[in-house]
Design an enzyme around this catalytic site. Structure first.
Site, PDB file in Angstrom:
ATOM      1  CB  CYS A   1      -0.907  -0.018   1.220  1.00  0.00           C
ATOM      2  SG  CYS A   1       0.024   0.071   2.761  1.00  0.00           S
TER       3      CYS A   1
ATOM      4  CB  SER B   1       3.557  -7.199   3.897  1.00  0.00           C
ATOM      5  OG  SER B   1       2.894  -8.440   3.825  1.00  0.00           O
TER       6      SER B   1
ATOM      7  CB  SER C   1       0.618 -11.853   5.064  1.00  0.00           C
ATOM      8  OG  SER C   1      -0.248 -10.867   4.539  1.00  0.00           O
TER       9      SER C   1
ATOM     10  CD  GLU D   1      -3.572   1.853  12.415  1.00  0.00           C
ATOM     11  OE1 GLU D   1      -3.212   1.151  11.456  1.00  0.00           O
ATOM     12  OE2 GLU D   1      -4.691   2.393  12.492  1.00  0.00           O
TER      13      GLU D   1
ATOM     14  CG  HIS E   1       5.121  -8.390  10.307  1.00  0.00           C
ATOM     15  ND1 HIS E   1       6.032  -8.766  11.270  1.00  0.00           N
ATOM     16  CD2 HIS E   1       4.380  -7.410  10.859  1.00  0.00           C
ATOM     17  CE1 HIS E   1       5.826  -8.057  12.364  1.00  0.00           C
ATOM     18  NE2 HIS E   1       4.837  -7.218  12.141  1.00  0.00           N
TER      19      HIS E   1
ATOM     20  CG  ASN F   1      -2.793  -7.953   3.672  1.00  0.00           C
ATOM     21  OD1 ASN F   1      -2.582  -7.985   2.463  1.00  0.00           O
ATOM     22  ND2 ASN F   1      -1.836  -7.710   4.556  1.00  0.00           N
TER      23      ASN F   1
ATOM     24  CG  HIS G   1      -2.108  -3.814  14.444  1.00  0.00           C
ATOM     25  ND1 HIS G   1      -1.581  -2.612  14.038  1.00  0.00           N
ATOM     26  CD2 HIS G   1      -2.002  -4.644  13.387  1.00  0.00           C
ATOM     27  CE1 HIS G   1      -1.189  -2.711  12.786  1.00  0.00           C
ATOM     28  NE2 HIS G   1      -1.428  -3.943  12.366  1.00  0.00           N
TER      29      HIS G   1
ATOM     30  CG  HIS H   1       1.414  -0.384  11.376  1.00  0.00           C
ATOM     31  ND1 HIS H   1       1.979  -1.632  11.272  1.00  0.00           N
ATOM     32  CD2 HIS H   1       0.447  -0.344  10.450  1.00  0.00           C
ATOM     33  CE1 HIS H   1       1.372  -2.309  10.322  1.00  0.00           C
ATOM     34  NE2 HIS H   1       0.454  -1.546   9.797  1.00  0.00           N
TER      35      HIS H   1
ATOM     36  CB  CYS I   1      -6.650   2.998   5.284  1.00  0.00           C
ATOM     37  SG  CYS I   1      -5.690   2.933   3.782  1.00  0.00           S
TER      38      CYS I   1
HETATM   39  S1  SF4 Z   1      -3.209   3.422   6.638  1.00  0.00           S
HETATM   40 FE1  SF4 Z   1      -2.156   1.460   6.707  1.00  0.00          FE
HETATM   41  S2  SF4 Z   1      -3.074   0.292   5.001  1.00  0.00           S
HETATM   42 FE2  SF4 Z   1      -3.580   2.455   4.653  1.00  0.00          FE
HETATM   43  S3  SF4 Z   1      -1.984   3.241   3.309  1.00  0.00           S
HETATM   44 FE3  SF4 Z   1      -1.367   3.661   5.429  1.00  0.00          FE
HETATM   45  S4  SF4 Z   1      -0.076   1.923   6.032  1.00  0.00           S
HETATM   46 FE4  SF4 Z   1      -1.235   1.298   4.214  1.00  0.00          FE
END
Ligand code: SF4
Length: 290
Positions: A12, A264, A220, A128, A41, A222, A126, A76, A192
């Protein structure tokens, strides 16, 4: 073989930005370069970064920078106290926090300052979420789902935010429950759309191909979700971590194959898989053999 690579396969934009910042630091700055915990990761990315001079400093390591040392904060983000601690320890800190995560941190800090209780919908383990808790003085409440909202006070003004990668259904359900539970609840949808976009794209790609290859770590979440979604479309789905796992015989009769990848997975792994598939014999030749 005809190969179609999904436009948004792989990193991303937030992760891409953090990786670029790290590689640029290794190229342009002197001294040692670290990331605060593994940047991502994915073993092959970490290995490649190591080879370029970007090393991993374990999170919460009580290390003082001896001499010139640069430290990159992951996409994050981290609690503000961690950043200060690292600056005090002598690191030249580069903030690789994804700009979208920075927006969530600001929203949390603003609501906390206004005297509101922060409810974060997400995974308390997590990175974040741990970072976001730091922006409300550690006083936020983390809920993973509707069955945990009893912990939210009924008679205080609350602001609900989401971990950036949270799915739409969970956020809608928890928000609805909190609104019924509290007299004053402000809902701020901080999800997001990068993950949702990749998933929508994968589903659309399934309609155009005979088989699809998902590239990414087996651990992973996702990437596994992408593979599951593709299987649900009824398309032959292969989940691989690298090109070396692909066998010609498995693609017998496949004229067009799609490729997508988890957030990732780096571009170079996707390119290697695409190259391997393009080099496979055309479908008709394989059909004749079998
Ligand atoms: S918020 Fe997380 S998933 Fe969205 S662009 Fe940023 S790092 Fe990537």
């Amino acid at each position: 073989m005809n190969v179609i690579v999904a436009k948004n396969a792989g990193f991303c934009w937030g992760v891409k930005r953090a990786v670029t910042l790290s590689r640029d630091a290794a190229r342009k700055k002197g001294g040692r370069i670290y990331t605060y915990g593994p940047l991502i990761h994915n073993r092959s990315v970490i290995k490649r970064l190591e080879a370029e001079g970007v090393h991993v400093l374990p999170e919460h390591a009580d290390a003082h920078a001896a001499g010139a040392a640069t430290l990159i904060i992951r996409a994050h983000g981290v609690p503000p106290g961690d950043t200060q601690r690292l600056v005090d320890a002598g690191y030249d800190v580069i903030d690789g926090t994804c700009p979208h995560v920075v927006k969530i941190q600001k929203e949390v800090a603003r609501a906390h300052k206004a005297g509101r209780t922060i409810v974060i919908v997400g995974d308390s383990d997590h990175a974040e979420v741990r970072g976001l808790l730091g922006f409300c003085g550690g006083k936020g409440i983390v809920v993973a789902g509707v069955d945990e909202i009893a912990a939210v006070p009924r008679d205080e003004p609350v602001t609900v935010v989401a971990q950036s990668t949270l799915d739409e259904e969970t956020f809608a359900a928890v928000s609805h429950a909190v609104k019924n539970h509290c007299a004053d609840a402000a809902i701020v949808d901080t999800r997001c759309n990068a993950t949702a976009k990749t998933q929508r794209e994968a589903i659309a790609l399934c309609a155009q191909v005979d088989a699809i290859v998902i590239v990414g770590g087996r651990d992973s979440a996702n990437t596994n979700r992408l593979a599951q979604l593709c299987r649900e479309q009824g398309v032959r789905t292969f989940h691989v971590e690298e090109a070396g796992e692909l066998r010609d015989s498995e693609f017998a009769g496949v004229a067009t194959v799609g490729i997508t990848a988890g957030s990732s997975t780096p571009d170079w792994l996707i390119a290697e898989v695409a190259e391997r598939l393009r080099a496979m014999p055309p479908a008709r030749a394989l059909n004749t053999e079998h």
